[in-house]
Scaffold this motif. Structure first.
Motif, PDB file in Angstrom:
ATOM      1  N   LYS A 111       6.177  -8.497  -9.593  1.00 38.53           N
ATOM      2  CA  LYS A 111       7.121  -7.929  -9.991  1.00 38.53           C
ATOM      3  C   LYS A 111       6.928  -7.074 -11.315  1.00 38.53           C
ATOM      4  O   LYS A 111       5.781  -8.013 -11.774  1.00 38.53           O
ATOM      5  CB  LYS A 111       8.538  -9.070 -10.337  1.00 38.53           C
ATOM      6  CG  LYS A 111       9.040 -10.127  -8.367  1.00 38.53           C
ATOM      7  CD  LYS A 111      10.011 -11.228  -9.595  1.00 38.53           C
ATOM      8  CE  LYS A 111       8.606 -12.165  -9.838  1.00 38.53           C
ATOM      9  NZ  LYS A 111       9.783 -13.429  -9.533  1.00 38.53           N
ATOM     10  N   ASP A 112       7.677  -6.717 -11.917  1.00 44.85           N
ATOM     11  CA  ASP A 112       6.940  -5.713 -13.355  1.00 44.85           C
ATOM     12  C   ASP A 112       6.090  -5.435 -12.479  1.00 44.85           C
ATOM     13  O   ASP A 112       4.976  -5.491 -14.294  1.00 44.85           O
ATOM     14  CB  ASP A 112       7.024  -7.070 -14.608  1.00 44.85           C
ATOM     15  CG  ASP A 112       7.552  -6.043 -15.928  1.00 44.85           C
ATOM     16  OD1 ASP A 112       7.494  -4.664 -15.838  1.00 44.85           O
ATOM     17  OD2 ASP A 112       7.297  -7.228 -16.296  1.00 44.85           O
ATOM     18  N   LEU A 113       5.587  -4.492 -12.317  1.00 42.94           N
ATOM     19  CA  LEU A 113       4.349  -3.637 -12.202  1.00 42.94           C
ATOM     20  C   LEU A 113       4.151  -2.923 -12.979  1.00 42.94           C
ATOM     21  O   LEU A 113       4.777  -2.236 -13.801  1.00 42.94           O
ATOM     22  CB  LEU A 113       4.297  -2.758 -10.738  1.00 42.94           C
ATOM     23  CG  LEU A 113       4.473  -2.990  -9.884  1.00 42.94           C
ATOM     24  CD1 LEU A 113       4.936  -2.185  -8.203  1.00 42.94           C
ATOM     25  CD2 LEU A 113       3.277  -4.108  -9.217  1.00 42.94           C
ATOM     26  N   ASN A 130       8.570  -1.651 -11.020  1.00 45.23           N
ATOM     27  CA  ASN A 130       9.530  -1.827  -9.913  1.00 45.23           C
ATOM     28  C   ASN A 130       8.598  -3.003  -9.236  1.00 45.23           C
ATOM     29  O   ASN A 130       7.422  -3.642 -10.339  1.00 45.23           O
ATOM     30  CB  ASN A 130       9.538  -0.891  -8.689  1.00 45.23           C
ATOM     31  CG  ASN A 130       9.943   0.262  -9.180  1.00 45.23           C
ATOM     32  OD1 ASN A 130      11.169   0.685  -9.775  1.00 45.23           O
ATOM     33  ND2 ASN A 130      10.219   1.650  -8.773  1.00 45.23           N
ATOM     34  N   SER A 131       8.946  -3.700  -8.284  1.00 41.86           N
ATOM     35  CA  SER A 131       8.300  -4.356  -7.909  1.00 41.86           C
ATOM     36  C   SER A 131       7.256  -3.973  -6.861  1.00 41.86           C
ATOM     37  O   SER A 131       7.921  -3.207  -5.739  1.00 41.86           O
ATOM     38  CB  SER A 131       9.295  -5.851  -7.372  1.00 41.86           C
ATOM     39  OG  SER A 131       9.793  -6.360  -8.292  1.00 41.86           O
ATOM     40  N   ALA A 132       6.749  -4.762  -5.927  1.00 40.34           N
ATOM     41  CA  ALA A 132       5.718  -4.255  -5.369  1.00 40.34           C
ATOM     42  C   ALA A 132       5.757  -5.482  -4.148  1.00 40.34           C
ATOM     43  O   ALA A 132       5.439  -6.268  -4.573  1.00 40.34           O
ATOM     44  CB  ALA A 132       4.494  -3.516  -5.090  1.00 40.34           C
ATOM     45  N   VAL A 133       5.641  -5.727  -2.738  1.00 40.20           N
ATOM     46  CA  VAL A 133       5.167  -6.664  -1.851  1.00 40.20           C
ATOM     47  C   VAL A 133       4.058  -6.176  -1.438  1.00 40.20           C
ATOM     48  O   VAL A 133       3.417  -5.122  -0.501  1.00 40.20           O
ATOM     49  CB  VAL A 133       6.072  -6.454  -0.135  1.00 40.20           C
ATOM     50  CG1 VAL A 133       5.595  -7.481   0.291  1.00 40.20           C
ATOM     51  CG2 VAL A 133       7.043  -7.123  -1.066  1.00 40.20           C
ATOM     52  N   LEU A 134       2.929  -7.079  -1.165  1.00 38.90           N
ATOM     53  CA  LEU A 134       1.299  -7.002  -1.455  1.00 38.90           C
ATOM     54  C   LEU A 134       1.721  -8.138   0.522  1.00 38.90           C
ATOM     55  O   LEU A 134       1.855  -9.450   0.236  1.00 38.90           O
ATOM     56  CB  LEU A 134       0.584  -7.449  -1.921  1.00 38.90           C
ATOM     57  CG  LEU A 134       0.667  -7.284  -3.360  1.00 38.90           C
ATOM     58  CD1 LEU A 134      -0.635  -8.001  -4.544  1.00 38.90           C
ATOM     59  CD2 LEU A 134       0.189  -5.564  -3.663  1.00 38.90           C
ATOM     60  N   THR A 167      -2.432  -0.394   2.754  1.00 42.97           N
ATOM     61  CA  THR A 167      -1.852  -0.018   1.413  1.00 42.97           C
ATOM     62  C   THR A 167      -0.475   0.629   0.697  1.00 42.97           C
ATOM     63  O   THR A 167       0.481   0.502   0.830  1.00 42.97           O
ATOM     64  CB  THR A 167      -2.595   1.668   1.834  1.00 42.97           C
ATOM     65  OG1 THR A 167      -3.780   1.393   1.962  1.00 42.97           O
ATOM     66  CG2 THR A 167      -2.361   2.643   0.219  1.00 42.97           C
ATOM     67  N   VAL A 168      -0.591  -0.313  -0.517  1.00 46.70           N
ATOM     68  CA  VAL A 168       0.550  -0.243  -1.596  1.00 46.70           C
ATOM     69  C   VAL A 168       0.990   0.948  -2.715  1.00 46.70           C
ATOM     70  O   VAL A 168       0.174   0.635  -3.244  1.00 46.70           O
ATOM     71  CB  VAL A 168       1.319  -1.634  -1.048  1.00 46.70           C
ATOM     72  CG1 VAL A 168       2.258  -1.825  -2.434  1.00 46.70           C
ATOM     73  CG2 VAL A 168       0.948  -2.793  -0.384  1.00 46.70           C
ATOM     74  N   THR A 169       2.007   1.563  -2.727  1.00 50.49           N
ATOM     75  CA  THR A 169       1.835   2.535  -3.854  1.00 50.49           C
ATOM     76  C   THR A 169       3.513   2.258  -4.357  1.00 50.49           C
ATOM     77  O   THR A 169       4.573   2.570  -3.681  1.00 50.49           O
ATOM     78  CB  THR A 169       1.928   3.947  -3.369  1.00 50.49           C
ATOM     79  OG1 THR A 169      -0.138   4.022  -2.655  1.00 50.49           O
ATOM     80  CG2 THR A 169       1.871   5.000  -4.877  1.00 50.49           C
ATOM     81  N   GLU A 170       3.788   1.746  -5.792  1.00 49.00           N
ATOM     82  CA  GLU A 170       4.960   1.612  -5.972  1.00 49.00           C
ATOM     83  C   GLU A 170       5.005   2.333  -7.619  1.00 49.00           C
ATOM     84  O   GLU A 170       3.600   2.330  -7.396  1.00 49.00           O
ATOM     85  CB  GLU A 170       5.113   0.675  -6.245  1.00 49.00           C
ATOM     86  CG  GLU A 170       6.392  -0.550  -6.493  1.00 49.00           C
ATOM     87  CD  GLU A 170       7.621   0.750  -5.866  1.00 49.00           C
ATOM     88  OE1 GLU A 170       8.240   2.118  -6.683  1.00 49.00           O
ATOM     89  OE2 GLU A 170       8.386   0.589  -4.720  1.00 49.00           O
TER      90      GLU A 170
END
Length: 284
Positions: free
Chosen positions: A102-104, A32-36, A25-28
């Motif tokens: 990137k650039d969510l 922003n950027s996020a790592v899956l 589970t990823v919350t951002e």
């Protein structure tokens, strides 16, 4: 023949954990950027074998899913990279297929599924059914706050806002006569989609309307004034410019006509002028 507990664990590990990925589970926040992450187990994974790293969205079945990334695991060349915002950062040799997004955007929210595809032996291809669930949070953003006019009369005020979680929407108005502010009672709320909410007021009577959009992340407020629509000012400006242009043309035409008549009169006078002979007196 009875098997010991350790042997049973080994067999279960081989058949069921041999192709496994932990759910994540990823919350951002938006922008922003996020790592899956995708730390997986897959046996056998032959060294040097051609492998494609694929990420699916919304479904683990390929034909039902949106393919957002499809890259060669070793050359890292991609035949599909949605909006060029995905970057493969994991190493298949280390059983890591993680990607950076990137650039969510709010629309990126949803479940993602990692898939290993073997071009030379497609029967080995496998999609891990354990998803990586991404939630993109965003503070409210008012996308639209407009007044609709019909024959110069205001008929509707519309406020459209976006955010995740979905914002709460209020519209306050100010009476022209008193300047007092009130909450609009005839406000109609519609959920445009998962992240957008729309508020409408029919036949507005206020002088100005203030739209407030609020969620747990933040708030935004915008104001629209109800009066003579901008289109009227544009039409009046055009008419004034046309009037001034016509006035200038008439003026220059009149001036040119006056100059021509003056020149004609001067010429007529010159033609009718009689030159009297001058008598010369001679000496003696």
């Amino acid at each position: 023949l009875f098997m010991g507990t350790d042997t049973m664990k080994i067999l279960i590990s081989y058949f069921f954990i041999g192709q496994h990925k932990a759910p994540d589970t990823v919350t951002e926040k938006k922008g922003n950027s996020a790592v899956l992450p995708s730390n997986f187990a897959y046996e056998p994974l032959a060294s040097g074998e051609k492998i494609n790293s694929i990420w699916l969205k919304n479904d683990h079945v390929v034909k039902n899913a949106e393919i957002v990334l499809n890259c060669s695991a070793y050359t890292r060349t991609c035949s599909k990279n949605k909006d060029n915002r995905f970057q493969l950062i994991g190493n298949i040799s280390d059983k890591n297929g993680s990607v950076l997004l990137k650039d969510l955007q709010l629309s990126d929210t949803g479940p993602y599924y990692f898939r290993l595809e073997f071009p030379d032996n497609k029967s080995k291809s496998f999609t891990f059914t354990e998803p990586t669930n991404l939630t993109v949070q965003g503070s409210p953003e008012i996308l639209k706050l407009d007044v609709t006019y019909e024959f110069f009369r205001p008929t509707e005020v519309v406020c459209l806002a976006e955010g995740n979680p979905l914002p709460n929407l209020t519209l306050n108005f100010e009476l022209a006569q008193t300047g007092q502010k009130y909450q609009a009672e005839n406000l109609t709320i519609h959920t445009a989609n998962e992240f957008q909410i729309r508020g409408e007021i029919q036949n507005p009577t206020g002088q100005q309307y203030i739209c407030n959009a609020t969620n747990q992340i933040g708030t935004q407020q915008k104001t629209v004034y109800v009066g003579i629509p901008h289109s009227v000012f544009i039409i009046l400006t055009v008419f004034i410019l046309i009037f001034l242009l016509l006035a200038c043309l008439v003026y220059w035409k009149f001036k040119a006509s006056g100059t021509s008549q003056h020149s004609y009169k001067s010429k007529a006078i010159d033609e009718n002028t009689v030159i009297s002979p001058k008598v010369l007196e001679l000496d003696g």
